[in-house]
Design a protein around this motif. Structure first.
Motif, PDB file in Angstrom:
ATOM      1  N   PHE A  75       0.893  -1.179   0.061  1.00 27.07           N
ATOM      2  CA  PHE A  75      -0.085   0.080   0.032  1.00 27.07           C
ATOM      3  C   PHE A  75       0.544   1.269  -0.099  1.00 27.07           C
ATOM      4  CE2 PHE A  75      -3.158  -2.896   2.063  1.00 27.07           C
ATOM      5  CZ  PHE A  75      -3.836  -3.058   1.122  1.00 27.07           C
ATOM      6  N   ASP A  76       1.973   1.239   0.897  1.00 29.11           N
ATOM      7  CA  ASP A  76       2.711   2.324   0.877  1.00 29.11           C
ATOM      8  C   ASP A  76       3.678   2.677  -0.213  1.00 29.11           C
ATOM      9  OD1 ASP A  76       1.451   2.832   3.265  1.00 29.11           O
ATOM     10  OD2 ASP A  76       2.799   2.001   4.477  1.00 29.11           O
ATOM     11  N   THR A  77       4.432   1.814  -0.810  1.00 26.74           N
ATOM     12  CA  THR A  77       5.532   1.724  -1.884  1.00 26.74           C
ATOM     13  C   THR A  77       4.787   1.517  -3.193  1.00 26.74           C
ATOM     14  OG1 THR A  77       7.045   0.963  -0.290  1.00 26.74           O
ATOM     15  CG2 THR A  77       7.580   0.925  -2.762  1.00 26.74           C
ATOM     16  N   LEU A  78       4.045   0.378  -3.349  1.00 24.77           N
ATOM     17  CA  LEU A  78       3.394   0.247  -4.767  1.00 24.77           C
ATOM     18  C   LEU A  78       2.374   0.873  -4.703  1.00 24.77           C
ATOM     19  CD1 LEU A  78       4.018  -3.729  -5.249  1.00 24.77           C
ATOM     20  CD2 LEU A  78       5.386  -1.895  -6.090  1.00 24.77           C
ATOM     21  N   ARG A  79       1.531   1.322  -4.057  1.00 25.01           N
ATOM     22  CA  ARG A  79       0.401   2.252  -4.126  1.00 25.01           C
ATOM     23  C   ARG A  79      -0.662   1.358  -4.633  1.00 25.01           C
ATOM     24  NH1 ARG A  79       1.007   6.370  -0.714  1.00 25.01           N
ATOM     25  NH2 ARG A  79       3.002   7.684  -1.158  1.00 25.01           N
ATOM     26  N   LEU A  80      -0.795  -0.027  -4.105  1.00 22.40           N
ATOM     27  CA  LEU A  80      -1.656  -0.508  -4.616  1.00 22.40           C
ATOM     28  C   LEU A  80      -3.303  -0.303  -3.830  1.00 22.40           C
ATOM     29  CD1 LEU A  80       0.020  -4.421  -4.549  1.00 22.40           C
ATOM     30  CD2 LEU A  80      -0.240  -2.704  -6.433  1.00 22.40           C
ATOM     31  N   HIS A  81      -4.216  -0.915  -4.418  1.00 18.01           N
ATOM     32  CA  HIS A  81      -5.575  -0.720  -4.094  1.00 18.01           C
ATOM     33  C   HIS A  81      -6.041  -1.736  -3.291  1.00 18.01           C
ATOM     34  CE1 HIS A  81      -5.708   3.050  -6.405  1.00 18.01           C
ATOM     35  NE2 HIS A  81      -5.511   2.325  -7.629  1.00 18.01           N
ATOM     36  N   ARG A  82      -5.829  -3.301  -3.617  1.00 17.81           N
ATOM     37  CA  ARG A  82      -6.149  -4.132  -3.045  1.00 17.81           C
ATOM     38  C   ARG A  82      -5.295  -5.355  -2.926  1.00 17.81           C
ATOM     39  NH1 ARG A  82     -10.451  -4.889  -6.030  1.00 17.81           N
ATOM     40  NH2 ARG A  82      -9.997  -6.836  -7.146  1.00 17.81           N
ATOM     41  N   VAL A  83      -5.108  -5.794  -1.998  1.00 12.51           N
ATOM     42  CA  VAL A  83      -4.334  -7.248  -1.640  1.00 12.51           C
ATOM     43  C   VAL A  83      -5.118  -8.328  -0.917  1.00 12.51           C
ATOM     44  CG1 VAL A  83      -2.489  -8.129  -0.273  1.00 12.51           C
ATOM     45  CG2 VAL A  83      -2.218  -5.537  -0.979  1.00 12.51           C
TER      46      VAL A  83
END
Length: 354
Positions: free
Chosen positions: A120-128
């Motif tokens: 979330f912080d580095t790749l800026r993904l929306h969902r894991v």
């Protein structure tokens, strides 16, 4: 992601680092554990473990996955990975396992917290995503939903596409050579249902998801694949034989009524039936006629007999009227098989305008 070096992550006492060639003994031991094999569907040799470790840097560079060894107190106790990454959609799917000796120490939740925070912080993904079905009831519900969908979808398509074919004619075909009236197989039964059965036969092929990859493969346990393929071939051969079988499903001749199924036939003689039957069925596509046979003793009661006629392409109401007519008028049976007799029958039974 490819522009970054794979990081080492720390969270609440666990240390996540990239896999090293020296870790292969741990990987072999992990995939020898029954619980891990249950969820990851494989075991590993020493060479396979080395290849598995060596594949992670390439998946990082291609931005399709990432794997970390999970260490606790400097010892590898598990793994956590992004088994699927879709950066364009801001999505990643997590996979993990923990060695038996380290279970019960919250290794997996701590490792998941570290990986999720980095995503979330580095790749800026929306969902894991992390998928796990560890409930027999939920698994059965998912299986039932899949089966229902695979059956209902083609069945509804069949009903929509065969509306016209299900309209059965109020007449017979004339076979002057055999002096009989015949009805072929209903096209709404033979053709579409053969297509549906052939389509569903693909469900006999068992598949499994390839661990660590976003694809499936045939289930290859022992002779399972061979038997799966043979089962599908047998179903397809059966479908072809049904389609090639053009013999009439129903026949009226001077002796009586013959209804032929896939493997056997039933014959009802006119002289065994009582006048007044069969009663008119509820609809033109009724699957059964209820005949009334003579009792075995003079004082006995009439014997009802069901005759399956649903696969014959003929109006069931017209068929019931025709049977009733020839039971009550035995002098007309000798004319069965002649075109003039069919025209007269249709006028008498009331099917001329149908």
């Amino acid at each position: 992601m490819a522009a970054l070096a794979q990081p080492e992550l720390r969270s609440d006492g666990v240390h996540l680092r990239p896999w090293l060639p020296a870790d292969r003994a741990v990987v072999v031991a992990a995939y020898a554990d029954a619980a891990i094999r249950r969820w990851h569907c494989r075991s590993m040799t020493d060479d396979e473990a080395a290849d598995w470790i060596a594949a992670w840097p390439g998946r990082w560079r291609t931005e399709t996955g990432a794997g970390w060894a999970v260490c606790d107190a400097g010892v590898v106790v598990g793994q956590i990975s992004l088994r699927r990454v879709v950066l364009a959609d801001g999505l990643a799917e997590v996979s993990y396992w923990v060695l038996p000796a380290a279970r019960g120490r919250r290794v997996a939740p701590r490792a998941l917290a570290a990986v999720s925070a980095w995503c979330f912080d580095t790749l800026r993904l929306h969902r894991v995503e992390l998928w796990r079905i560890d409930s027999t009831a939920v698994a059965l519900l998912a299986w039932a939903a899949g089966i229902a969908g695979s059956i209902l979808v083609p069945a509804l398509g069949h009903l929509l596409l065969t509306r016209e074919a299900r309209r059965r004619p109020a007449t017979f075909q004339v076979d002057p050579a055999g002096r009989r009236f015949t009805a072929p197989a209903a096209p709404a039964w033979a053709g579409p249902w053969s297509i549906i059965v052939a389509w569903l036969a693909g469900g006999l092929l068992l598949t499994e998801r390839v661990p660590g990859e976003d694809r499936v493969r045939f289930f290859e346990s022992g002779d399972a694949l061979v038997w799966n393929v043979l089962a599908v071939v047998a179903v397809l051969v059966f479908v072809v034989l049904v389609l090639l079988d053009d013999r009439p499903r129903l026949t009226l001749d001077e002796a009586g009524i013959t209804v032929r199924g896939l493997v056997r036939r039933r014959i009802v003689r006119w002289d065994r039936l009582l006048p007044g039957g069969p009663p008119a069925p509820a609809g033109k596509a009724a699957a059964t006629l209820v005949l009334s046979q003579q009792p075995s003793t003079p004082a006995g009661r009439p014997v009802p007999r069901s005759l399956a006629v649903g696969r014959a392409h003929v109006d069931a109401v017209f068929l019931a009227g025709s049977v009733r007519h020839y039971v009550e008028h035995p002098e007309r049976r000798a004319a069965i098989g002649a075109a003039p007799e069919l025209n007269r029958l249709r006028a008498v039974v009331g099917g001329a305008g149908s």
